[in-house]
Enzyme design. Structure first.
Site, PDB file in Angstrom:
ATOM      1  N   ARG A 104       0.847  -1.192   0.000  1.00 55.79           N
ATOM      2  CA  ARG A 104       0.000   0.000   0.000  1.00 55.79           C
ATOM      3  C   ARG A 104       0.872   1.228   0.000  1.00 55.79           C
ATOM      4  O   ARG A 104       1.743   1.374   0.861  1.00 55.79           O
ATOM      5  CB  ARG A 104      -0.843   0.052   1.283  1.00 55.79           C
ATOM      6  CG  ARG A 104      -1.946  -0.905   1.336  1.00 55.79           C
ATOM      7  CD  ARG A 104      -3.015  -0.491   2.313  1.00 55.79           C
ATOM      8  NE  ARG A 104      -2.561  -0.004   3.613  1.00 55.79           N
ATOM      9  CZ  ARG A 104      -3.373   0.434   4.551  1.00 55.79           C
ATOM     10  NH1 ARG A 104      -4.680   0.481   4.339  1.00 55.79           N
ATOM     11  NH2 ARG A 104      -2.912   0.827   5.710  1.00 55.79           N
ATOM     12  N   THR A 108      -1.408   7.418  -0.518  1.00 57.52           N
ATOM     13  CA  THR A 108      -2.684   7.274  -1.248  1.00 57.52           C
ATOM     14  C   THR A 108      -3.493   6.082  -0.743  1.00 57.52           C
ATOM     15  O   THR A 108      -4.688   5.979  -1.024  1.00 57.52           O
ATOM     16  CB  THR A 108      -2.424   7.055  -2.750  1.00 57.52           C
ATOM     17  OG1 THR A 108      -1.727   5.806  -2.900  1.00 57.52           O
ATOM     18  CG2 THR A 108      -1.584   8.162  -3.352  1.00 57.52           C
ATOM     19  N   ASP A 200       0.762  -3.087  12.116  1.00 54.58           N
ATOM     20  CA  ASP A 200       1.220  -3.448  10.767  1.00 54.58           C
ATOM     21  C   ASP A 200       1.651  -4.915  10.771  1.00 54.58           C
ATOM     22  O   ASP A 200       2.689  -5.266  11.359  1.00 54.58           O
ATOM     23  CB  ASP A 200       2.381  -2.536  10.361  1.00 54.58           C
ATOM     24  CG  ASP A 200       2.772  -2.756   8.913  1.00 54.58           C
ATOM     25  OD1 ASP A 200       3.048  -3.915   8.528  1.00 54.58           O
ATOM     26  OD2 ASP A 200       2.801  -1.771   8.152  1.00 54.58           O
ATOM     27  N   ASP A 203       5.227  -5.780   9.348  1.00 52.78           N
ATOM     28  CA  ASP A 203       6.311  -5.353  10.239  1.00 52.78           C
ATOM     29  C   ASP A 203       6.381  -6.237  11.479  1.00 52.78           C
ATOM     30  O   ASP A 203       7.466  -6.581  11.956  1.00 52.78           O
ATOM     31  CB  ASP A 203       6.115  -3.887  10.650  1.00 52.78           C
ATOM     32  CG  ASP A 203       6.491  -2.933   9.521  1.00 52.78           C
ATOM     33  OD1 ASP A 203       7.203  -3.363   8.586  1.00 52.78           O
ATOM     34  OD2 ASP A 203       6.080  -1.756   9.571  1.00 52.78           O
TER      35      ASP A 203
HETATM   36  C1  PRP Z   1      -0.871  -4.725   4.438  1.00 59.12           C
HETATM   37  C2  PRP Z   1      -1.634  -6.010   4.573  1.00 59.12           C
HETATM   38  C3  PRP Z   1      -2.484  -6.016   3.332  1.00 59.12           C
HETATM   39  C4  PRP Z   1      -2.801  -4.562   3.143  1.00 59.12           C
HETATM   40  C5  PRP Z   1      -4.192  -4.308   3.644  1.00 59.12           C
HETATM   41  O1  PRP Z   1       0.190  -4.864   3.561  1.00 59.12           O
HETATM   42  O2  PRP Z   1      -0.820  -7.144   4.699  1.00 59.12           O
HETATM   43  O3  PRP Z   1      -1.840  -6.542   2.186  1.00 59.12           O
HETATM   44  O4  PRP Z   1      -1.861  -3.819   3.940  1.00 59.12           O
HETATM   45  O5  PRP Z   1      -4.565  -3.003   3.397  1.00 59.12           O
HETATM   46  P1  PRP Z   1      -5.698  -2.615   2.340  1.00 59.12           P
HETATM   47  O6  PRP Z   1      -6.839  -3.551   2.599  1.00 59.12           O
HETATM   48  O7  PRP Z   1      -6.009  -1.194   2.689  1.00 59.12           O
HETATM   49  O8  PRP Z   1      -5.123  -2.759   0.959  1.00 59.12           O
HETATM   50  P2  PRP Z   1       1.273  -3.701   3.318  1.00 59.12           P
HETATM   51  O9  PRP Z   1       0.867  -2.842   2.190  1.00 59.12           O
HETATM   52  O10 PRP Z   1       1.548  -3.014   4.630  1.00 59.12           O
HETATM   53  O11 PRP Z   1       2.532  -4.498   2.814  1.00 59.12           O
HETATM   54  P3  PRP Z   1       3.450  -5.572   3.592  1.00 59.12           P
HETATM   55  O12 PRP Z   1       2.624  -6.820   3.776  1.00 59.12           O
HETATM   56  O13 PRP Z   1       4.569  -5.758   2.643  1.00 59.12           O
HETATM   57  O14 PRP Z   1       3.869  -4.979   4.908  1.00 59.12           O
HETATM   58  N1  URA Z   2      -2.221  -3.195   6.967  1.00 62.85           N
HETATM   59  C1  URA Z   2      -1.810  -3.652   8.174  1.00 62.85           C
HETATM   60  O1  URA Z   2      -0.830  -4.392   8.272  1.00 62.85           O
HETATM   61  N2  URA Z   2      -2.507  -3.264   9.257  1.00 62.85           N
HETATM   62  C2  URA Z   2      -3.586  -2.479   9.186  1.00 62.85           C
HETATM   63  O2  URA Z   2      -4.200  -2.173  10.236  1.00 62.85           O
HETATM   64  C3  URA Z   2      -3.991  -2.013   7.920  1.00 62.85           C
HETATM   65  C4  URA Z   2      -3.304  -2.394   6.821  1.00 62.85           C
END
Ligand code: PRP
Ligand code: URA
Length: 209
Positions: A104, A108, A200, A203
């Site tokens: 994400r 945005t 997150d 993370d």
């Molecule tokens: C997080 C999570 C989802 C997304 C959810 O990933 O694991 O993929 O956000 O958010 P959304 O429903 O608003 O799209 P992130 O983009 O943080 O990437 P990561 O898994 O690499 O940390």
């Molecule tokens: N992605 C995450 O990992 N946590 C949230 O709460 C939202 C998006």
């Protein structure tokens, strides 16, 4: 219309409380995400097709049922979805695993694609998309659109924590996709994080930040 199933089994809820806790470190977080994923896999595979077989026991012939061998694919959304794969594979070890890379954009909140590698016969498989978090729904919606573009016809989404906004967006955009989730929380905050959520997920799984 999508079916939304909340997996409110006591073991799932107990383990969810552990990963929500901000004091839970990455090692335990990873282990417990894997355990919850195994428990959810049990529920998600409830409708696998079966066939009748006759088995010779030491005493006689038993009329039994076995899984027909319908092929499965587990598709994690990178990165956090990776944390759910091994737990699922414990119950369906023959499943193939595809990967979809999305993150994400922090300003945005729109998903940005960076990777897609799927089993060649994805159109013949029942696909289970896994990602712990369904927040705005943008990542799941995009991942499922990518899968459909590659020919996937039978798709389920499995997550741990969702916001009502994400459930609404995903069921509206992909009404043919059933959702399995351990908890539907209160809302999204102004940064697109699920409240109370668990922070997150990527993370916390990988110890980054
Ligand atoms: C997080 C999570 C989802 C997304 C959810 O990933 O694991 O993929 O956000 O958010 P959304 O429903 O608003 O799209 P992130 O983009 O943080 O990437 P990561 O898994 O690499 O940390
Ligand atoms: N992605 C995450 O990992 N946590 C949230 O709460 C939202 C998006």
């Amino acid at each position: 219309m999508s079916r939304v199933t909340e997996i409110n089994h006591p073991l799932v809820l107990h383990k969810l409380a552990i990963i929500r806790d901000k004091n839970t470190g990455s090692k335990e977080f990873r282990e417990v995400v894997e355990e919850i994923s195994t428990l959810i896999a049990y529920e998600v595979t409830r409708d696998l097709a079966m066939e009748d077989v006759e088995i010779e026991t030491p005493v006689g012939i038993a009329k039994c049922k076995t899984i027909t061998g319908k092929k499965l694919a587990i598709v994690p959304i990178l990165r956090a979805g990776i944390g759910m794969v091994d737990g699922m594979l414990k119950l369906v070890p023959a499943a193939k695993v595809g990967h979809i890379g999305l993150y994400r954009d922090e300003s945005t909140l729109q998903p940005v694609e960076y990777f897609c590698k799927l089993p060649k016969d994805i159109e013949e498989r029942d696909v289970i998309v896994v990602d712990p978090m369904l927040a705005t729904g943008g990542s799941a919606i995009d991942a499922i659109s990518m899968l459909k573009k590659q020919g996937a016809k039978s798709i389920k989404f499995v997550g741990l924590v969702a916001a009502p906004e994400g459930i609404k967006a995903l069921t509206t955009k992909h009404p043919d996709v059933d959702i399995f989730i351990a908890a539907i929380d209160e809302k999204l905050n102004e940064h697109g994080y699920i409240v109370p959520g668990l922070g997150d997920a990527g993370d916390r799984l990988f110890g980054t930040k």
